[in-house]
Every structure is written in C-alpha cells, then in structure tokens.
Design an enzyme around this catalytic site. Structure first.
Site, PDB file in Angstrom:
ATOM      1  N   GLY A 167       0.805  -1.219   0.000  1.00  0.00           N
ATOM      2  CA  GLY A 167       0.000   0.000   0.000  1.00  0.00           C
ATOM      3  C   GLY A 167       0.833   1.262   0.000  1.00  0.00           C
TER       4      GLY A 167
ATOM      5  N   SER B  26       2.321   2.953  -2.515  1.00  0.00           N
ATOM      6  CA  SER B  26       1.979   3.943  -3.536  1.00  0.00           C
ATOM      7  C   SER B  26       0.688   4.671  -3.193  1.00  0.00           C
ATOM      8  CB  SER B  26       1.869   3.287  -4.911  1.00  0.00           C
ATOM      9  OG  SER B  26       3.142   2.873  -5.373  1.00  0.00           O
TER      10      SER B  26
ATOM     11  N   HIS C 273      -2.357   2.407 -12.133  1.00  0.00           N
ATOM     12  CA  HIS C 273      -1.843   3.524 -11.336  1.00  0.00           C
ATOM     13  C   HIS C 273      -2.334   4.858 -11.896  1.00  0.00           C
ATOM     14  CE1 HIS C 273       1.319   2.129  -8.410  1.00  0.00           C
ATOM     15  NE2 HIS C 273       0.990   0.990  -8.986  1.00  0.00           N
TER      16      HIS C 273
ATOM     17  N   ARG D 112      -6.156   5.708 -11.252  1.00  0.00           N
ATOM     18  CA  ARG D 112      -6.615   6.110  -9.918  1.00  0.00           C
ATOM     19  C   ARG D 112      -6.079   7.470  -9.480  1.00  0.00           C
ATOM     20  NH1 ARG D 112      -2.968   1.819  -7.232  1.00  0.00           N
ATOM     21  NH2 ARG D 112      -1.250   3.028  -6.338  1.00  0.00           N
ATOM     22  N   ARG D 113      -5.128   8.031 -10.247  1.00  0.00           N
ATOM     23  CA  ARG D 113      -4.625   9.351  -9.904  1.00  0.00           C
ATOM     24  C   ARG D 113      -5.595  10.426 -10.398  1.00  0.00           C
ATOM     25  NH1 ARG D 113       0.445   7.194 -11.883  1.00  0.00           N
ATOM     26  NH2 ARG D 113       0.381   8.530 -13.728  1.00  0.00           N
TER      27      ARG D 113
END
Length: 575
Positions: free
Chosen positions: A15, A17, A51, A54-55
């Site tokens: 977890g 990141s 990745h 979700r940013r």
C-alpha cells in the site's frame, strides 16, 4: 511555503503507492507525478494503466525512467508537490544500463554500485534543495528471501544503500505495512522517546496511531524573534543569565520559549530555535538570532544575514526595508519596552543562518523579497498544516502585481499553467498569480483589492469545476468533472450515448474525443469557458470582469470565451 522531503517505503503490495498518493493529495497543491517505470510487457502496461487511472486527472505526469534528477530540478517549484514513484524502479533502470547478463564480474558490480550511488546521492540532494514538497516512494529491501542470482543480490545491496541515504536526509519516513502507515521518523513535529536503532543518534519514531492524534501548534518567526530580542535585551541591560523568555502574544496567549544567550563588552546575542509544531514549515528548526547593541536613543531594527529585503512595492513593508512584517515589529518592540532603561537606545539585528538558501523554497523570490527569509506572523502561533495559512500566503502576489502596474491578472492553479502562460503565450510574468486549489478565495481577494479584470487560466480539469460552481477545486473534496461535462453536453443536445460515455471519461483529454466524435466541437468548450466566467463573476457579485481559457496538458487552448480572447489579444499587442 514548502513542505518536507518525505520517504514512503514498504514491501510489495504493502500500500506504499496509495499512501504516497494520499500524502500528495493533502495540502491543496498542484501535484507533479514523476513516473520511473518502463513498460516492457502487457502485464506491466496494465499495472501502469491502473496507477494512472486512480490518480486525479489534474495531476501532471512526467515520464522519467532515467533522467529523474533533471526532471525533479525542473518541476520542483514552490507551491508544488512532486511525487516520485519509484526509487527502486529508477535504480533498476540504471543498473540495467551499467551491467548486462545474469552473472557479472563482482568488481564490475562494485563499480556500478558506486556510479549509481553517486547519482542517487545527487537525486536526494536535489530533493532537499528544490522549493517543492517532495515525496519519494521506494521498495523496502531485505524483507524477502535472498535473491538466488548475482544481479538480484547486487540490486538488493544498491537499493538498501540508496534507501539508507534517503532516510538519513528525509524529514519524514513512512513504512507501509498491510495498507497501514507507520511513521518511522518525523523531524517536523514532536518525537517519541524511542532509542535510535540506526546508531546515528536520530530518534526513530514508532507511532501507529499518528493519523488520529491531535496536531501540535508551533511558533512563528515573529514570536521567535521577539523572544530572542527580549533575552538579548535582558542580558545587555541587566546582565542576567537568561535561559527562557515569557511573552504575551497578540491574541493574549502567554508562551515561554527556551533561549541561548552569549555576551560581549557592549552587546548580547540570543538564539531561539524555531519550533513549527506539526506544520510542514520550511523554517522549522532554524536558528533565529537577535544581537542587541547600545546606541544613542530609540529602537532601531535591522535585518542581518539570512533576512530578506523587499525590492518591490505592494507588500506590508516598503521597498528597501528588511522583510520584517508589521505585527512582528510590534511584538519585538513590546518585548523590549520594559527592559530598555529610560532615555537609552538600542539596535537589534535579526539574522537567520542559511536563510538565503531556505528562502528559495518559499514564495519570497516571486514576491520580490531578495536575499533571505521573512519575519512573519499575525497571531504568533503556527497552526499545523493550516489551509488558511497557505491560502493567505498566496494573496501578496496580487498586491505585488497591482503595485507593478498590472491592469488585469491571470489566475492559474499551478506551475504548469504558469509556465504555459509565460513561456508559450508570453503573458506578462508580473500578472500571473498562482491560486493552487483556492480559486474562489483568490477571486474574492482580487475583488476586495479593486482588480477589475481577471483571466482564469488552466487545465480543463480544474476550470470545469468552476463552471459547475465549485471554487475549491481539490479532487479530494470536489470532483464533479464528469457530471458537469455530461450535464453541459445534454444541455447542448448531445444524445444519451454521449452522456453515458462522458460520465465514464477519466480525463478531459478523453472527453475531448467524445465531444468531437458526437459533433459538438469547439463551441462546446467555448460555451463551457463562458459558463465558468459567469459563475466566477456571480461569486464576486459582479465586482470583477472574468474571462476563462481552458487548456489541455500540452498547453493548447481548447476553449475560451470572448473576454479571455480580448485579454489575450490585448497582452499580445502590449496593451
């Protein structure tokens, strides 16, 4: 104002990141994401896509598999959070350049480690120097099995050494374990009395309950300077041995600060170490010196080494004066008033060793304060991680712009918009004002100061929110981009299929393609820009004329209204 250097480490799927992304999202700053991964296969491509998805869409992504240090130096500006993910991937890329084959010669491996560690130390040094808040994600070495092949063991050693260097230099170190954050080190706030496990003398902080604890308040540079001034005056005039000083702050709070004092024949100098509490303040831990000397009569206040000097009009202190704000001046004067003998005079010189270098990590250079830090504070207290303090620090940009003769201002949330405005479109640098996520607050500040015309300038992901009446644009609290786009498209007659796709679009760039495919075109974005301007003018009750320009990540204007067009044309013609 700049934040600390933060290290986030953890094992695979710990977890780390996600923790780093939450830390980056906090604080209301523009976020630049430095991605070091190289996509070599479909599985890795899927991970990278996950990745990215979700940013927040308004984060700027910079691909830097090798030239990370250069990217950090370029992007690490004041008011920005830079998130680098990950250190281990970058080291792996460098190791692949230096060594090929699974069984390299050990001497060659040692040489490669030395070369790469030099680059790693340079990266950490840049992370310490840039004005931005920097968060670096890394992989924790040594928690798993010993690698079965030589190159794997070399990488383990390299990563472990680099992690140790980063941890030594970082202000905060988080370990992610099973999705939970554990604070291993925190030099920005109070520390638990746990013996050092590293042999370096640094306190290692083990605080699994840290996210829920009450944050500790600190003291402003003004309070510290006033305390040091009083201690120096007591020593100079009364010859007292002073170890602590008690002050009454502007709101009536009584505080006691420790001091260190030394004395000469006709002078005394006191030092107070600034404690900013749990606020990520660039001045936390600095030594604030005040030297007191006898002089003819009255009180004279000087700025010495590390104290900035005002070079432009528009601030609370006139040009040519030391950057010691009015309230701290009053506090210092009050602190020595009952100590100075009747009819006697005194000179107080304030200095902060290293202040000139630290000032590069603040807004001072942009505000026209040269050569050092400012002595600040209106209450004497630093509220930890205060959004109010951060947004208040943005307002002086407006005063400086007006004092320089700017007739219209460009409000932009982040450094990317600033760069595009100044470098690509050649808008006057003195008119560009950073707002971070506080667009509404800065619009109101402009109206209160008599600004007549404002251009809202930035990525569509931010400005779309303004069109929906959202004036604090942090994605953590306000993210209705898809809904606003879908509603606006429906109002323009878009079919149900287009609405459904817009509700699923993750980025403005994706929405552009949908809008184009359904034949709405440039008029859609122009009308949306006009809507943002209308909502902004309504917020300030018509006391501002507002134009809006929507940009994509490449800096192309995808939509603007008539006021924005007129303002840009006016600047292009020098009017």
């Amino acid at each position: 104002m700049s934040g600390p250097l933060v290290m986030v480490t953890g094992g695979a799927r710990s977890g780390k990141s996600r923790l780093a992304e939450k830390l980056a999202a906090a604080g209301g700053r523009q976020v630049v994401y430095l991605a070091t991964a190289r996509v070599g296969d479909a599985e890795m491509a899927a991970r990278v896509a996950g990745h990215r998805q979700r940013r927040p869409a308004d984060w700027q992504t910079v691909e830097a598999p090798l030239a990370v240090a250069a990217a950090l130096a370029r992007e690490g500006q004041a008011g920005v959070t830079v998130l680098l993910d990950s250190l281990g991937m970058w080291l792996s890329n460098l190791l692949g350049q230096e060594i090929s084959g699974d069984a390299p010669d050990w001497e060659r491996c040692r040489a490669a480690i030395e070369v790469i560690m030099t680059r790693a130390r340079e990266l950490v040094a840049i992370a310490r120097q840039v004005p931005a808040r920097v968060i670096i994600v890394t992989e924790e070495a040594g928690l798993g099995l010993i690698p079965s092949y030589p190159l794997g063991r070399v990488f383990r050693d390299l990563l472990g050494l680099a992690n140790q260097e980063l941890a030594r230099q970082a202000d905060q170190v988080y370990l992610a374990v099973a999705g939970l954050p554990v604070i291993l080190k925190d030099t920005s706030g109070d520390k638990a009395a746990v013996p050092s496990a590293s042999g370096t003398g640094q306190t290692i902080v083990w605080r699994p309950d840290a996210p829920g604890r009450e944050l500790r308040r600190g003291y402003t540079t003004g309070t510290c300077a006033a305390a040091a001034a009083r201690a120096a005056a007591l020593t100079l005039w009364q010859g007292r041995e002073v170890r602590e000083v008690t002050l009454t702050l502007p709101r009536g709070e009584v505080v006691t600060l420790p001091v260190k004092v030394q004395r000469g024949l006709d002078w005394a100098e006191a030092v107070v170490i600034k404690d900013a509490g749990d606020d990520p303040d660039v001045t936390n831990g600095v030594s604030i010196h005040v030297r007191a000397c006898r002089r003819g009569e009255g009180l004279r206040l000087l700025g010495g080494t590390g104290i900035g000097r005002v070079t432009r009009p528009g601030l609370a202190v006139p040009p040519g004066e030391a950057a010691i704000n009015p309230v701290p001046r009053q506090m210092i004067t009050a602190a020595v008033a009952d100590v100075t003998p009747p009819g006697a005079g005194m000179e107080l010189e304030i200095s902060i060793p290293g202040g000139e270098e630290l000032a590069r990590r603040t807004l001072n250079p942009r505000l026209g304060i040269a050569g050092g830090l400012s002595i600040l504070g209106t209450t004497g207290i630093v509220e930890p991680m205060s959004e109010e303090a951060y947004r208040t620090s943005l307002v002086p940009q407006i005063d400086v712009a007006l004092a320089s003769g700017q007739q219209g201002l460009v409000l932009t949330p982040g450094r990317l918009g600033q760069r595009q405005a100044e470098e690509r479109y050649h808008l006057p640098a003195g008119a560009v004002v950073l707002t971070s996520n506080f667009i509404g607050y800065m619009l109101e500040a402009c109206a209160a100061r008599g600004v007549k015309k404002v251009l809202l300038w930035g990525h569509g992901g931010k400005m779309i929110k303004v069109a929906g009446g959202i004036f604090y644009t942090h994605s953590r609290l306000a993210d209705a981009r898809q809904e606003i786009l879908a509603a606006w498209a429906a109002a323009q007659g878009a079919p149900q299929g287009a609405i459904r796709l817009l509700l699923e679009a993750n980025t403005v760039e994706a929405a552009q393609g949908i809008i184009r495919d359904y034949g709405l075109g440039r008029e859609f974005w122009d009308s949306l820009a006009a809507r943002a301007s209308q909502r902004a003018m309504a917020l300030v009750h018509g006391n501002l004329t507002v134009g809006t320009a929507l940009l994509n990540l490449q800096g192309d204007i995808i939509g603007w209204d008539g006021t924005a067009r007129q303002m840009l044309e006016g600047w292009a013609h020098g009017s």
